[in-house]
Design an enzyme around this catalytic site. Sequence first.
Site, PDB file in Angstrom:
ATOM      1  N   ILE A  57      -0.625   1.255  -6.220  1.00 64.83           N
ATOM      2  CA  ILE A  57      -2.030   1.695  -6.059  1.00 64.83           C
ATOM      3  C   ILE A  57      -2.706   1.099  -4.821  1.00 64.83           C
ATOM      4  CG2 ILE A  57      -3.090  -0.161  -7.461  1.00 64.83           C
ATOM      5  CD1 ILE A  57      -4.892   2.030  -8.714  1.00 64.83           C
TER       6      ILE A  57
ATOM      7  N   ASP B 293      -2.089   5.907   0.154  1.00 66.63           N
ATOM      8  CA  ASP B 293      -2.214   7.058  -0.747  1.00 66.63           C
ATOM      9  C   ASP B 293      -2.769   6.632  -2.103  1.00 66.63           C
ATOM     10  OD1 ASP B 293      -1.043   8.320   1.362  1.00 66.63           O
ATOM     11  OD2 ASP B 293       0.695   9.087   0.256  1.00 66.63           O
TER      12      ASP B 293
ATOM     13  N   SER C 148       7.704   1.694   2.837  1.00 64.37           N
ATOM     14  CA  SER C 148       7.386   3.050   3.295  1.00 64.37           C
ATOM     15  C   SER C 148       7.501   3.250   4.806  1.00 64.37           C
ATOM     16  CB  SER C 148       5.963   3.419   2.843  1.00 64.37           C
ATOM     17  OG  SER C 148       5.014   2.662   3.566  1.00 64.37           O
TER      18      SER C 148
ATOM     19  N   SER D 207       9.627  12.637   1.071  1.00 67.61           N
ATOM     20  CA  SER D 207       9.155  12.706   2.456  1.00 67.61           C
ATOM     21  C   SER D 207       9.939  13.763   3.240  1.00 67.61           C
ATOM     22  CB  SER D 207       9.362  11.327   3.115  1.00 67.61           C
ATOM     23  OG  SER D 207       9.354  11.438   4.515  1.00 67.61           O
TER      24      SER D 207
ATOM     25  N   GLU E 276      11.006  13.356   5.943  1.00 68.76           N
ATOM     26  CA  GLU E 276      12.061  12.630   6.676  1.00 68.76           C
ATOM     27  C   GLU E 276      13.444  13.017   6.154  1.00 68.76           C
ATOM     28  OE1 GLU E 276      12.083  10.120   9.192  1.00 68.76           O
ATOM     29  OE2 GLU E 276      10.018  10.682   9.590  1.00 68.76           O
TER      30      GLU E 276
ATOM     31  N   TYR F 182      15.445   4.751   5.274  1.00 67.06           N
ATOM     32  CA  TYR F 182      14.295   5.226   4.481  1.00 67.06           C
ATOM     33  C   TYR F 182      14.566   6.629   3.959  1.00 67.06           C
ATOM     34  CZ  TYR F 182       9.549   7.097   3.715  1.00 67.06           C
ATOM     35  OH  TYR F 182       8.420   7.694   3.180  1.00 67.06           O
TER      36      TYR F 182
ATOM     37  N   LYS G  55      14.928   8.066   0.145  1.00 66.62           N
ATOM     38  CA  LYS G  55      14.045   9.122  -0.369  1.00 66.62           C
ATOM     39  C   LYS G  55      14.861  10.306  -0.880  1.00 66.62           C
ATOM     40  CE  LYS G  55       9.811   7.638   0.149  1.00 66.62           C
ATOM     41  NZ  LYS G  55       9.018   7.339  -1.041  1.00 66.62           N
TER      42      LYS G  55
ATOM     43  N   HIS H 294       1.157  11.675   6.821  1.00 67.68           N
ATOM     44  CA  HIS H 294      -0.284  11.851   6.633  1.00 67.68           C
ATOM     45  C   HIS H 294      -0.966  10.508   6.898  1.00 67.68           C
ATOM     46  CE1 HIS H 294       1.856  11.437   2.801  1.00 67.68           C
ATOM     47  NE2 HIS H 294       0.874  10.619   2.435  1.00 67.68           N
TER      48      HIS H 294
ATOM     49  N   ARG I 203      -4.059   3.301   7.213  1.00 66.84           N
ATOM     50  CA  ARG I 203      -2.691   3.038   7.664  1.00 66.84           C
ATOM     51  C   ARG I 203      -2.608   1.646   8.291  1.00 66.84           C
ATOM     52  NH1 ARG I 203       1.989   5.838   6.509  1.00 66.84           N
ATOM     53  NH2 ARG I 203       2.291   7.644   7.831  1.00 66.84           N
TER      54      ARG I 203
HETATM   55  P1  NDP Z   1       2.034   2.229   1.580  1.00 66.98           P
HETATM   56  O1  NDP Z   1       3.085   1.474   2.297  1.00 66.98           O
HETATM   57  O2  NDP Z   1       0.648   2.202   2.120  1.00 66.98           O
HETATM   58  O3  NDP Z   1       1.950   1.725   0.062  1.00 66.98           O
HETATM   59  C1  NDP Z   1       3.068   1.523  -0.722  1.00 66.98           C
HETATM   60  C2  NDP Z   1       2.796   0.420  -1.727  1.00 66.98           C
HETATM   61  O4  NDP Z   1       4.054   0.055  -2.297  1.00 66.98           O
HETATM   62  C3  NDP Z   1       2.231  -0.862  -1.118  1.00 66.98           C
HETATM   63  O5  NDP Z   1       0.838  -0.882  -1.200  1.00 66.98           O
HETATM   64  C4  NDP Z   1       2.875  -1.992  -1.910  1.00 66.98           C
HETATM   65  O6  NDP Z   1       2.054  -2.387  -3.000  1.00 66.98           O
HETATM   66  C5  NDP Z   1       4.124  -1.353  -2.455  1.00 66.98           C
HETATM   67  N1  NDP Z   1       5.281  -1.823  -1.681  1.00 66.98           N
HETATM   68  C6  NDP Z   1       5.397  -2.014  -0.347  1.00 66.98           C
HETATM   69  N2  NDP Z   1       6.605  -2.489  -0.026  1.00 66.98           N
HETATM   70  C7  NDP Z   1       7.276  -2.599  -1.187  1.00 66.98           C
HETATM   71  C8  NDP Z   1       8.572  -3.048  -1.523  1.00 66.98           C
HETATM   72  N3  NDP Z   1       9.429  -3.465  -0.589  1.00 66.98           N
HETATM   73  N4  NDP Z   1       8.926  -3.043  -2.806  1.00 66.98           N
HETATM   74  C9  NDP Z   1       8.075  -2.601  -3.766  1.00 66.98           C
HETATM   75  N5  NDP Z   1       6.817  -2.175  -3.505  1.00 66.98           N
HETATM   76  C10 NDP Z   1       6.438  -2.171  -2.226  1.00 66.98           C
HETATM   77  O7  NDP Z   1       2.539   3.735   1.435  1.00 66.98           O
HETATM   78  P2  NDP Z   1       1.673   5.101   1.498  1.00 66.98           P
HETATM   79  O8  NDP Z   1       0.510   4.971   0.581  1.00 66.98           O
HETATM   80  O9  NDP Z   1       1.469   5.480   2.903  1.00 66.98           O
HETATM   81  O10 NDP Z   1       2.713   6.150   0.901  1.00 66.98           O
HETATM   82  C11 NDP Z   1       2.863   6.299  -0.512  1.00 66.98           C
HETATM   83  C12 NDP Z   1       4.256   6.831  -0.792  1.00 66.98           C
HETATM   84  O11 NDP Z   1       4.421   8.082  -0.123  1.00 66.98           O
HETATM   85  C13 NDP Z   1       5.384   5.925  -0.284  1.00 66.98           C
HETATM   86  O12 NDP Z   1       6.457   6.018  -1.182  1.00 66.98           O
HETATM   87  C14 NDP Z   1       5.777   6.573   1.041  1.00 66.98           C
HETATM   88  O13 NDP Z   1       7.120   6.302   1.376  1.00 66.98           O
HETATM   89  C15 NDP Z   1       5.566   8.043   0.710  1.00 66.98           C
HETATM   90  N6  NDP Z   1       5.298   8.888   1.855  1.00 66.98           N
HETATM   91  C16 NDP Z   1       4.289   8.554   2.709  1.00 66.98           C
HETATM   92  C17 NDP Z   1       4.032   9.332   3.816  1.00 66.98           C
HETATM   93  C18 NDP Z   1       2.905   8.979   4.746  1.00 66.98           C
HETATM   94  O14 NDP Z   1       2.833   9.581   5.819  1.00 66.98           O
HETATM   95  N7  NDP Z   1       2.015   8.070   4.363  1.00 66.98           N
HETATM   96  C19 NDP Z   1       4.841  10.532   4.110  1.00 66.98           C
HETATM   97  C20 NDP Z   1       5.809  10.834   3.100  1.00 66.98           C
HETATM   98  C21 NDP Z   1       6.038  10.026   2.034  1.00 66.98           C
HETATM   99  P3  NDP Z   1       1.946  -3.948  -3.469  1.00 66.98           P
HETATM  100  O15 NDP Z   1       2.138  -4.807  -2.263  1.00 66.98           O
HETATM  101  O16 NDP Z   1       0.553  -4.030  -4.012  1.00 66.98           O
HETATM  102  O17 NDP Z   1       3.000  -4.131  -4.503  1.00 66.98           O
END
Ligand code: NDP
Length: 324
Positions: free
Chosen positions: A9, A13, A84, A125, A127, A148, A152, A178, A183
């Site tokens: 959360i 996103d 991500s 994604s 990707e 990555y 996915k 997106h 970001r």
């Molecule tokens: P973010 O990186 O902003 O958020 C992902 C969250 O996952 C983090 O806030 C963190 O929460 C947790 N996280 C990060 N690294 C790890 C890890 N190594 N292991 C476990 N948890 C982890 O991603 P977005 O919000 O940008 O994207 C959301 C999802 O959509 C992701 O799966 C991303 O790959 C996918 N996606 C995003 C795109 C984009 O352009 N943004 C495009 C396509 C897919 P915490 O630290 O609180 O645990």
Amino acid sequence: MKSALIIGITGQDGAYLSRLLCDKGYRVAGTSRDAQMANRSGLAALGVADRVTIHSASVTDFRGLWQAVERCEPDEIYNLAGQSSVGLSFEQPLETFESVAAATLNILELLRLLGKPVRLYNACSTEVFGNAPGPADEESPFRPRSPYAVAKAAAHWAVANYREAYGLYACSGILSNHESPLRPQRFVTRKIVAAACRIAGGSGERLSLGNTDVVRDWGWAGEYVDAMWRMLQQDEPGDYVIATGRSFSLQDFIVRVFAELGLDHADHVDRNPGLLRPSDILVSRANPAKSQEKLGWRATMAMPEVAAAMVRAEQKTSHQETIA
Ligand code: NDP
């Protein structure tokens, strides 16, 4: 009142989806690896930090997730967690695979054993398509070109398998890039916008970038989370490509950002071969026709609007920081 659990959360996103679901009247909870240390800045920036509950649970830890699900009793689960960054995945391939592919399997197993009609959204994604010959859609083959994308792709097929084998309501959204002011700066769009704004403010620095010829489809995160929600409101589960349908080069993005600030990019940007990835997608194009038809979803912001909105947001933030 419907209840949603957003795994991951605290990310970009997660924050936008929290706002959307809270505004729709959902009870919203989420997970972070450490709730006490969780970065709530994105949720706070969108005004929802006080409207959601955060539980500690790692996405790869079955017990932690089970506890979160028992507490929230969600109707819908959104899996947005995991490493991500495409670039970082070359340095952390195993961490990426575990936090994306193994983690998705963990959630699917939990839902299978739970035996309740909980709906799952999984974050895939574009990707996964790699260098597709034309705009990729739901039927296009996967040709991943990064750890990555490999992770996915594996997660995507796990979701499809559990849907077919166990009848789970589970969907993958195959989303193009997106963006938003939420970001982190390790993502190239935000890196460019932040540097350009500092340069406009007189920092005198130079912006160093890798391959600026790559072509991507950039949309706006606030719009993409609406597509995630729509996927879980359908009669039948399915997979959907979510994209604007318009791709631009990174060079186009750079020109646009600097022009928004009245600057010529050529005076401020260097190419740095040291920043090239071991393998990269040169051209990424996606076809969102299915989501437009079945979900009634359509992006209103593509690269030019996204670049302008990010510059406006960055200027506002840096102005506030200067005042503080
Ligand atoms: P973010 O990186 O902003 O958020 C992902 C969250 O996952 C983090 O806030 C963190 O929460 C947790 N996280 C990060 N690294 C790890 C890890 N190594 N292991 C476990 N948890 C982890 O991603 P977005 O919000 O940008 O994207 C959301 C999802 O959509 C992701 O799966 C991303 O790959 C996918 N996606 C995003 C795109 C984009 O352009 N943004 C495009 C396509 C897919 P915490 O630290 O609180 O645990």
